[in-house]
Design a protein around this motif. Sequence first.
Motif: not given
Length: 339
Positions: A149-161
């Motif tokens: 998504i376009d976000d004012p703050e950079p964010k990153f992560g993962m959903a893991v199975t």
Amino acid sequence: MTDQEPSPIRRLTSYAHGGGCACKIPPGELESVVEGLRFTGPSNPEAELLVGLESGDDAAVVRVSGDTALISTADFFTPVVDDAYDWGRIAAANALSDVYAMGGRPVSAINLLGWPRDVLPFELAAEVLRGALDIAHSAGCHVAGGHSIDDPEPKFGMAVTGLVHPDRILRNNTGRAGRPLTLTKPLGVGILNNRHKTTGEDFPHAVASMTALNDRTSAQAVQGGVECATDITGFGLLGHLHKLARASQVTAVLNSAAVPYLEGARTSLRAGYVSGGTRRNLEWVRPHLDSSSVTEEELLLLADAQTSGGLLVVGEIPGHPIIGELIPAAETGKTIMIK
């Protein structure tokens, strides 16, 4: 500078109000929000829920067959370091850690990316994704798409199975009195990350700790018959130990002198590089502590908000320090006694 010239790119951590797991919603607030969700569920579930919200464990687990259970988790945060590739590596290792904390093996992951596309070039986002991909592949885990998504703050992560045998799940509510407590990574990355964000100083040993996977220690725990474990992330050692002791209905005796720290953590604390998340951790857990014999400095170190920390294992893991033990629940109601 003309109107046509782009604004200079600042340090990556300067685009975030906090950093790493120190950005977590305070544990007391979070528990009050999710309290009402614990008693709901589908009328005709497709799978048996083995681990849910009840004890605030590291991931959800459902049984899909007699000897196979599925682990599901997600984790994301704002930049914890300025190097985009390293941020991706750290975020991936942190997300995978929840699977290891449950005794499982990660099999697939999808990316979760928020990006200020009008502020930061997408080449940086590509570096974040590349770092995460490298860590996931080193864990034998597929990365198959994701969401952005376009976000004012950079964010990153993962959903893991992940996958785990239903009889070998590591939980946070199965601790037994008389068992030792082992910590598999030193503390202090939260303090060093806060110093990095404030000053720009680099701490390669902190990055090395955060990008180290918990796969081997998880496997050792499962092979050794361990039943109880959790990983140390945003709520700090004290916060996660409190949750474990509360869920297991025991008291933890913590030997503060046995807890290892990364080089520079203590001096950085004394210089004032303590995150707001760490202070919130301590205030949340303080009513549950018997800590009259330790200093406020020591308590802040023990509450330091970790990003991609180690495992806290109820049992012995060769090569890692024993930092305490579990005893029967104290009559005072305290979940942690610190000496």
